[in-house]
Design a protein around this motif. Structure first.
Motif, short mmCIF file in Angstrom:
data_model
loop_
_atom_site.label_atom_id
_atom_site.label_comp_id
_atom_site.label_asym_id
_atom_site.label_seq_id
_atom_site.Cartn_x
_atom_site.Cartn_y
_atom_site.Cartn_z
N GLU B 265 -8.86 -22.25 -103.72
CA GLU B 265 -9.80 -21.71 -104.69
C GLU B 265 -11.22 -21.69 -104.12
O GLU B 265 -11.92 -20.69 -104.16
CB GLU B 265 -9.73 -22.55 -105.96
N LYS B 266 -11.59 -22.83 -103.57
CA LYS B 266 -12.92 -22.97 -102.98
C LYS B 266 -13.06 -22.06 -101.75
O LYS B 266 -14.09 -21.43 -101.53
CB LYS B 266 -13.11 -24.45 -102.60
N LEU B 268 -11.79 -19.27 -101.10
CA LEU B 268 -11.91 -17.83 -101.36
C LEU B 268 -13.31 -17.42 -101.82
O LEU B 268 -13.65 -16.24 -101.78
CB LEU B 268 -10.86 -17.38 -102.38
N GLU B 269 -14.12 -18.37 -102.24
CA GLU B 269 -15.48 -18.04 -102.68
C GLU B 269 -16.25 -17.40 -101.52
O GLU B 269 -16.51 -18.04 -100.51
CB GLU B 269 -16.23 -19.30 -103.14
N LYS B 286 -4.45 -16.86 -107.66
CA LYS B 286 -4.86 -16.46 -109.02
C LYS B 286 -5.96 -15.40 -108.99
O LYS B 286 -6.80 -15.38 -108.09
CB LYS B 286 -5.34 -17.68 -109.79
N GLU B 288 -8.57 -15.14 -110.79
CA GLU B 288 -9.92 -15.71 -110.87
C GLU B 288 -10.44 -16.06 -109.48
O GLU B 288 -11.63 -16.01 -109.22
CB GLU B 288 -9.95 -16.99 -111.73
N TRP B 289 -9.54 -16.47 -108.61
CA TRP B 289 -9.98 -16.85 -107.26
C TRP B 289 -10.37 -15.61 -106.46
O TRP B 289 -11.37 -15.60 -105.76
CB TRP B 289 -8.87 -17.61 -106.50
N LYS B 292 -13.75 -14.18 -106.96
CA LYS B 292 -14.90 -14.84 -106.32
C LYS B 292 -15.06 -14.47 -104.84
O LYS B 292 -15.98 -14.96 -104.18
CB LYS B 292 -14.77 -16.35 -106.45
#
Lengths: 157, 448
Positions: B265-266, B268-269, B286, B288-289, B292
């Motif tokens: 998750e982090k 992919l920002e 996901k 949402e990821w 970002k």
């Protein structure tokens, strides 16, 4: 050949916390290889005690400092056997370099510096102990011209 | 849901037709047998003379026998498709299928070689023992991390090309797609943040190719089931022993721009590209990821049968280009674009190995082929049916082999292109002719 910014020196009081951490990491790593290397539940506290004993103790304990940060250490015990012509043998019992600083020759440098000091003490041989299954250590020492010297076997009592 | 039902049909149909045909390949004569007397040429006594010639000069085996065009598709059955450790016999239909593709798309004669050897040393001695029979080795469906050590050692110790398709094939196909995806979004791949999710055969090989291609290791992060490969990870010392490939990536990349403990998750920002080769989705990555990620994000979700994220989800989340491993979706990252052509090329110049640069050359040629036909968000990589692709990739790889001094024979791009086209065309024509004549039976009527 050697990394600039790298400095090897004997461990001193100000290294206590960092050395304790390195000792703990060294033993945690060895825990992988055999149940007999399993750590005491208070290992972290004991590592701190050991660090205190190493500093200013009888063993040769050197610290590698990289850009003013303690990144590795070596502990060598000098063993005596007077029936042997060589009399004394330096044994690397512990050697550890923090992962982000590997691959820069720091471990070799620790060994080289220690070996120089052993030479000054009149010690003719240096050996290294490591878990039998640690093939990375085996490869490392062979690359530094160490040869197989002693085998150690173990069983439950 | 409809898709799931369709898949069940493929399984049933496949089993029925496998039972009907009892095998997918066979050996065929390629010399005339005008009368039985001809056996005196092809067999004793005449054959003694080619044997004598080869005894004098073993490399003559590439010129006087079918060795030059014959490869082994070798597996121990320890990681077959998504089925896991199902054993060598169960791996056989997969290897035979691979052999069929080798022949049809690359004109390469491939034979399945499934076996019971599991340990690395045993594997190496097996490959060395059978080396005289083959012009190349295609390793397949072997568990990780054994497959890495095996490929490295085999490449060092054998004098014929050894390829592990799950590593190099997938990585080269992915690289081809990435090259065009970056071109399309107008970013420089070497200056972009690339996230590899999943640290198995495909992504570890892709990491290596990206490095050789010129992406600085610090711009790449590789994430396994426990988070980013990072020198400060708690289990880094364990990795040094259990998986030196992951360990080296952790040290070389330094974990990129992330901290130890960070996950996908982090990661992919702000990332420019994601290559997921992990476990079947959906929902592994996901929306949402993806949202970002940097603008014009590139998302490759390669798990089969279901990608880590559905393409439409990734697009809704702002991804501009999405690729998967599926043939029924746009931009299929498909090994079959790579391995038949790579082997066509290396066999034709009697190469001794397949270097990373040769794999990259294959990727570049595949990318160029698609580019010449006009790139779009739904066309960054050619499709399997575009069969003119294969001779071109063969030619590019062959020329690279010659350039790098690993070929026993020399060639030019033009010469190899013509030769490869001829060999592949002939192979397809033979099949089509036999089908037309009924020598290959039509499948029985009625679907399950």
């Amino acid at each position: 050949m050697y990394e600039p910014g790298l400095y090897v020196r004997p461990a001193s009081e100000k290294d206590l916390e960092r050395l304790a951490k390195l000792i703990y990491r060294f033993y945690s790593f060895n825990e992988e290889f055999d149940p007999a290397w399993a750590l005491d539940e208070d290992a972290e506290a004991i590592a701190r005690e050991l660090a205190g004993e190493y500093i200013g103790g009888e063993d040769l304990v050197l610290i590698a400092e990289y850009d003013n940060e303690v990144v590795g250490y070596i502990r060598i015990v000098v063993e005596e056997n007077r029936i042997l012509a060589s009399k004394r043998l330096g044994v690397i019992k512990e050697l550890y370099v923090l992962p982000p600083f590997r691959g820069r020759g720091i471990a070799s440098r620790l060994i080289a510096e220690a070996q120089e000091r052993l030479g000054d003490m009149g010690v003719k041989h240096v050996s290294a102990e490591f878990p039998a299954a640690n093939y990375v250590a085996e490869r490392f020492y062979r690359a530094l011209s160490f040869r197989p010297y002693l085998s150690m076997y173990l069983r439950e009592v | 849901m409809e898709k799931a039902e369709e898949k069940v049909d493929w399984y049933k149909l496949s089993l029925r037709l496998h039972r009907f045909y009892v095998g997918k390949i066979e050996t065929m004569p390629k010399v005339p047998v005008r009368s039985l007397e001809d056996f005196a040429i092809w067999y004793t006594p005449g054959v003694a003379e080619p044997s004598r010639a080869i005894a004098k000069e073993p490399d003559e085996s590439f010129e006087l026998t079918s060795r030059w065009n014959t490869i082994a598709v070798v597996s121990d059955g320890t990681r077959v498709l998504g089925l896991g450790r199902i054993g060598p016999e169960a791996a056989y239909p997969v290897m035979e299928g691979k052999a069929l593709i080798f022949k049809y798309l690359g004109g390469v004669d491939a034979v399945p070689l499934v076996h019971r050897v599991r340990d690395l040393e045993g594997w190496i001695s097996l490959l060395k023992a059978v080396e005289p029979s083959f012009g190349g080795i295609n390793l397949e469906d072997i568990e990780s991390p054994k497959c890495f050590a095996l490929l490295d050692r085999a490449r060092e110790e054998l004098e014929i090309p050894v390829w592990h398709d799950d590593q190099q094939g997938t990585a080269a196909a992915t690289l081809a797609g990435l090259i065009n995806a970056f071109k399309l979004v107008g970013k420089d791949m070497a200056e972009s943040k690339i996230v590899l999710f999943g640290a198995g055969a495909a992504n570890i090989a892709l990491y290596r190719l990206l490095k050789v291609w010129g992406v600085p290791p610090g711009n790449i992060v590789v994430i396994d089931s426990r988070g980013v490969l990072h020198p400060h990870r708690d289990d880094i010392d364990k990795l040094m022993i259990s998986n030196q490939w992951k360990y080296r990536i952790a040290l070389e990349t330094g974990g990129g721009w992330l901290r130890a403990g960070d996950g996908i998750e982090k990661a992919l920002e702000g990332a420019d590209a994601l290559v997921a080769a992990s476990r079947p989705g959906p929902g592994v990555i996901k929306k949402e990821w993806v949202a970002k990620m940097a603008r014009d994000a590139i998302v490759f979700a390669e798990a089969n049968p279901v990608p880590e994220i559905w393409p439409w989800e990734a697009k809704e989340a702002g991804a501009r280009i999405v690729a998967t491993g599926r043939s029924d979706l746009p931009n299929q990252v498909n090994n079959s674009l790579v391995f038949p052509a790579v082997f066509r090329g290396v066999l034709d110049v009697r190469a001794k190995t397949i270097t990373d640069e040769m794999a990259i050359e294959a990727a570049v040629e595949i990318a160029r082929y698609a580019e010449e036909r006009g790139l779009s968000e739904d066309y960054i990589i050619p499709k399997m049916e575009e069969w003119h692709l294969y001779p071109r990739v063969a030619a590019a790889v062959a020329v690279k082999a010659v350039e790098q001094g690993v070929a026993r024979k020399t060639t030019t791009y033009r010469e190899e292109l013509e030769r490869a086209e001829e060999i592949i065309r002939r192979s397809r024509e033979k099949h089509d002719l036999m089908l037309e004549r009924g020598l290959i039976e039509r499948p029985p009527e009625g679907r399950p």
